[in-house]
Design an enzyme around this catalytic site. Sequence first.
Site, PDB file in Angstrom:
ATOM      1  N   GLY A 231       0.842  -1.199   0.000  1.00 57.10           N
ATOM      2  CA  GLY A 231       0.000   0.000   0.000  1.00 57.10           C
ATOM      3  C   GLY A 231       0.874   1.245   0.000  1.00 57.10           C
ATOM      4  O   GLY A 231       0.753   2.105  -0.852  1.00 57.10           O
ATOM      5  N   PHE A 232       1.757   1.338   0.986  1.00 55.15           N
ATOM      6  CA  PHE A 232       2.704   2.459   1.119  1.00 55.15           C
ATOM      7  C   PHE A 232       1.988   3.803   1.199  1.00 55.15           C
ATOM      8  O   PHE A 232       2.590   4.832   0.931  1.00 55.15           O
ATOM      9  CB  PHE A 232       3.725   2.457  -0.028  1.00 55.15           C
ATOM     10  CG  PHE A 232       4.354   1.107  -0.273  1.00 55.15           C
ATOM     11  CD1 PHE A 232       5.181   0.541   0.682  1.00 55.15           C
ATOM     12  CD2 PHE A 232       4.091   0.399  -1.433  1.00 55.15           C
ATOM     13  CE1 PHE A 232       5.735  -0.716   0.478  1.00 55.15           C
ATOM     14  CE2 PHE A 232       4.643  -0.862  -1.634  1.00 55.15           C
ATOM     15  CZ  PHE A 232       5.472  -1.421  -0.685  1.00 55.15           C
ATOM     16  N   ILE A 619      10.794  -5.609  19.429  1.00 54.90           N
ATOM     17  CA  ILE A 619      10.521  -6.257  18.148  1.00 54.90           C
ATOM     18  C   ILE A 619       9.655  -7.492  18.407  1.00 54.90           C
ATOM     19  O   ILE A 619      10.010  -8.358  19.213  1.00 54.90           O
ATOM     20  CB  ILE A 619      11.837  -6.652  17.448  1.00 54.90           C
ATOM     21  CG1 ILE A 619      12.698  -5.412  17.174  1.00 54.90           C
ATOM     22  CG2 ILE A 619      11.549  -7.400  16.149  1.00 54.90           C
ATOM     23  CD1 ILE A 619      12.040  -4.339  16.328  1.00 54.90           C
ATOM     24  N   ASN A 621       8.459  -9.624  15.841  1.00 53.49           N
ATOM     25  CA  ASN A 621       8.905 -10.696  14.947  1.00 53.49           C
ATOM     26  C   ASN A 621      10.091 -10.153  14.139  1.00 53.49           C
ATOM     27  O   ASN A 621       9.931  -9.249  13.318  1.00 53.49           O
ATOM     28  CB  ASN A 621       7.754 -11.131  14.025  1.00 53.49           C
ATOM     29  CG  ASN A 621       8.158 -12.231  13.054  1.00 53.49           C
ATOM     30  OD1 ASN A 621       9.196 -12.147  12.391  1.00 53.49           O
ATOM     31  ND2 ASN A 621       7.338 -13.264  12.961  1.00 53.49           N
ATOM     32  N   LYS A 623      11.804 -11.355  11.755  1.00 58.34           N
ATOM     33  CA  LYS A 623      11.819 -11.567  10.303  1.00 58.34           C
ATOM     34  C   LYS A 623      10.962 -10.515   9.588  1.00 58.34           C
ATOM     35  O   LYS A 623      11.429  -9.845   8.667  1.00 58.34           O
ATOM     36  CB  LYS A 623      11.309 -12.970   9.960  1.00 58.34           C
ATOM     37  CG  LYS A 623      11.522 -13.332   8.501  1.00 58.34           C
ATOM     38  CD  LYS A 623      10.850 -14.636   8.121  1.00 58.34           C
ATOM     39  CE  LYS A 623      11.623 -15.835   8.639  1.00 58.34           C
ATOM     40  NZ  LYS A 623      11.029 -17.112   8.188  1.00 58.34           N
ATOM     41  N   THR A 624       9.723 -10.343  10.045  1.00 54.72           N
ATOM     42  CA  THR A 624       8.864  -9.372   9.356  1.00 54.72           C
ATOM     43  C   THR A 624       9.328  -7.942   9.638  1.00 54.72           C
ATOM     44  O   THR A 624       9.189  -7.063   8.785  1.00 54.72           O
ATOM     45  CB  THR A 624       7.385  -9.550   9.752  1.00 54.72           C
ATOM     46  OG1 THR A 624       7.260  -9.489  11.169  1.00 54.72           O
ATOM     47  CG2 THR A 624       6.847 -10.874   9.249  1.00 54.72           C
ATOM     48  N   GLY A 692       5.948   1.127  15.874  1.00 53.06           N
ATOM     49  CA  GLY A 692       5.836   0.681  14.483  1.00 53.06           C
ATOM     50  C   GLY A 692       7.168   0.740  13.754  1.00 53.06           C
ATOM     51  O   GLY A 692       8.095   1.415  14.177  1.00 53.06           O
ATOM     52  N   GLY A 694       7.180   0.383   9.951  1.00 51.38           N
ATOM     53  CA  GLY A 694       6.969   0.399   8.508  1.00 51.38           C
ATOM     54  C   GLY A 694       7.649   1.532   7.762  1.00 51.38           C
ATOM     55  O   GLY A 694       7.989   1.397   6.599  1.00 51.38           O
ATOM     56  N   GLU A 695       7.848   2.649   8.423  1.00 45.25           N
ATOM     57  CA  GLU A 695       8.250   3.843   7.678  1.00 45.25           C
ATOM     58  C   GLU A 695       9.632   4.381   8.010  1.00 45.25           C
ATOM     59  O   GLU A 695      10.293   4.977   7.163  1.00 45.25           O
ATOM     60  CB  GLU A 695       7.189   4.941   7.889  1.00 45.25           C
ATOM     61  CG  GLU A 695       5.853   4.467   7.364  1.00 45.25           C
ATOM     62  CD  GLU A 695       4.696   5.396   7.618  1.00 45.25           C
ATOM     63  OE1 GLU A 695       4.178   5.382   8.742  1.00 45.25           O
ATOM     64  OE2 GLU A 695       4.303   6.116   6.694  1.00 45.25           O
TER      65      GLU A 695
HETATM   66 MO1  MOS Z   1       1.649   5.024   5.316  1.00 49.47          MO
HETATM   67  S1  MOS Z   1       2.202   6.535   4.020  1.00 49.47           S
HETATM   68  O1  MOS Z   1       0.823   5.899   6.481  1.00 49.47           O
HETATM   69  O2  MOS Z   1       0.782   3.929   4.408  1.00 49.47           O
END
Ligand code: MOS
Length: 729
Positions: A231-232, A619, A621, A623-624, A692, A694-695
Amino acid sequence: MPVSVLGKPNDRPEGRAKVTGRAAYTADRTAPRLAHACGIMSPIAAGEIVSIDTSAADAAPGVLAVYHPDRRPPLFRVPEGVSVGERRPPLEDRRIHYAGQFVAAVVAETFEQARWATHLVKIRYRAAAPVVSLDAGEAAHGAKPKGDDTSRGDPEPAFTDAAVQVDATYSTPVEVHCNMEMHAALARWEGDRLLIDDSTQYVSGHAEALAYFLGIGQEKISVRSHFVGGGFGSKLFVWPHAVLAAAAARELGRPVKIVLDRRSQFTSAGHRPHTRQRVRLGADRDGRLVSVRHDSLSHTSLVQDYVESCAQVTPSLYACAHVATTHRIVPVNVGTPTPMRGPGEVPGLFAVESALDELAIALSLDPLELRLRNIPDRDEAKDLPWSINTMAECLRLAADRFGWAGRNPDVGSMRDGDIVLGWGLAAASWSASRDEAKVRAELRADGTLRLTSGTQDPGTGTYAVISQVGAEISGLPPAQIEVAIGENSMPVGPISGGSMATASLVPAVAEATRKAIKQLIKVATKTEGPWKDQDPDTLRVQGDQLLAADGRALGAWRDVLRQAQLALVAGDAHTEPGDEREKFSFRSWGAHCAEIRWDPGLAKVTVSRVVSVLDTGRIINHKTASNQVYGSLVMGLGMALLEHSVYDPRSGAVVTDNLADYLVPVHTDVPEMDVTLLDRPDPHIGEFGARGIGEIGLTGIAAAIANAVHHATGKRIRDLPITIERLLA
Ligand code: MOS
């Protein structure tokens, strides 16, 4: 106590389904009597439709309907304040605001028939001169403030009086998310209820905007998204194609599927906007910042205001008494921008972390040392203590692992034969948000634990995270745990955005699992068997067993349920952040070191080594989690060297509307990546201390590479991407 499974690199529970093709993504779905829609996108970026002739398309084989502004299904606008790609419904009128705007849609029996018929629709346009660049937009429409300007102290005189100054302007181009899985929706109606499969990062929020567009109650809309192929940020909000599918399905009384083609992603489903940022830094001779100013300009569309918050983090990042930030936006003839992985900080830290490198050179100070001298004790912008700030630790560890101490700071001084090496460094940082989350845990008579939440997994590892926390609390192996997510009928779960799904879900999964176990024990003490009449406070569940106070196994807990004739017992959790948010400032921290190889004979830059150290709390996991960082670093390499959307200034069309012209890194571009996760539980964010991930990996990495390029070549490239043309200019 059993050994903790938190952090273990467990496989993704859904991994096998994905690699064997059994995982149904939205475009894989079908339905009885399914019809297929194809959009027609405007080739012009400004102007209006003069005429539309659908006679040939109407008569083409299999065509069920051709929708356009003069013949559109009933749709409404979405009010201000609701998160949506575009507030206007598709096909609202004949005006054209950007190339790639939906101007018509054909629905037919098959995809091929729909696509063929799109070529038979004759649309005449009256084109106006489009405005697509920031400069042209500023000249035509002016720049307007969006978001609050911030100021503390007296930054202007502090800058003027500073012993050393940097005043530089940086720009980042339009970037596009390029998910592997295209945007897609399949809509069908059962009476007045809409069931929609839509590839989304927010199943629990999607119905709200759809309800406004369609003019129906939100509770009548079921949203499903079991698997999301990236998604990003591009799938945070509803886009016009999903609205069209729902409206066409209602009109035609049959299911309608629409899948955007790759080209449309470059025009019609969001992008990171073009930014131009002026950064002014003033420092004393010792390298302490005395003034920081960051002024950001970014584009938006003519139909919606979107601001890229490049300077939002700047007042918090480093210690400084005099700081000011501004954000301005300029409307241009492009589709509406949207968040893209690390919105704000990613372009913002490219500018700030490049400027710090320039400042270090002006001071003849090591860039690592410059940053270490300016780490703030507290969040000076929010006037709060940090929950934890490990930036110094991340910087030192990254520098150690990289071998930074062996760096010769002289430009072009480090060589490997004919190749010049460049070493660059930058800090990383991202907000650490947490949202409310609901989770239901069920212990079932077949001995399994089922965990449910209306969240989704855009490839980030959410299935694995939920499973792992359930395993931690119950002691069950992953094979005995089912994770069910991706539907808005489930307990309301968090958005997969802003790197907050994990921090939000972890405490809720733990609490729901404990509550289900408590329920089970309560049942056990009233059910025939060795557990009957025991003190419930002394019983425990470990794996498939119910244990007595002395640790003796009383038997399998599923036998309790069988004996009690129960299919399951359940625990429901609803967790939310508490007043810790008023007491502390929460962020994640990191540092990148990058090595580039500059071949002056070929004018070629390759990234040969990246060392990243990140602190995103506990952390869950490995790996993910590290997978998220590897992906971010590859994306950062693309941002630094390759990615940019090119608009034709005459037509306003996106020239690079495919993956042959819009370059992203491929395997051969990807260097050795050394990623360390500190794995230090956040002391205040919530149970287990997970933030988090992800970013944050994408913040700072482009600056580390640009700084390395300067070290090798002496060229300060302030406009991304770092192309051969710019290096030779
Ligand atoms: Mo992120 S840019 O909040 O999917």
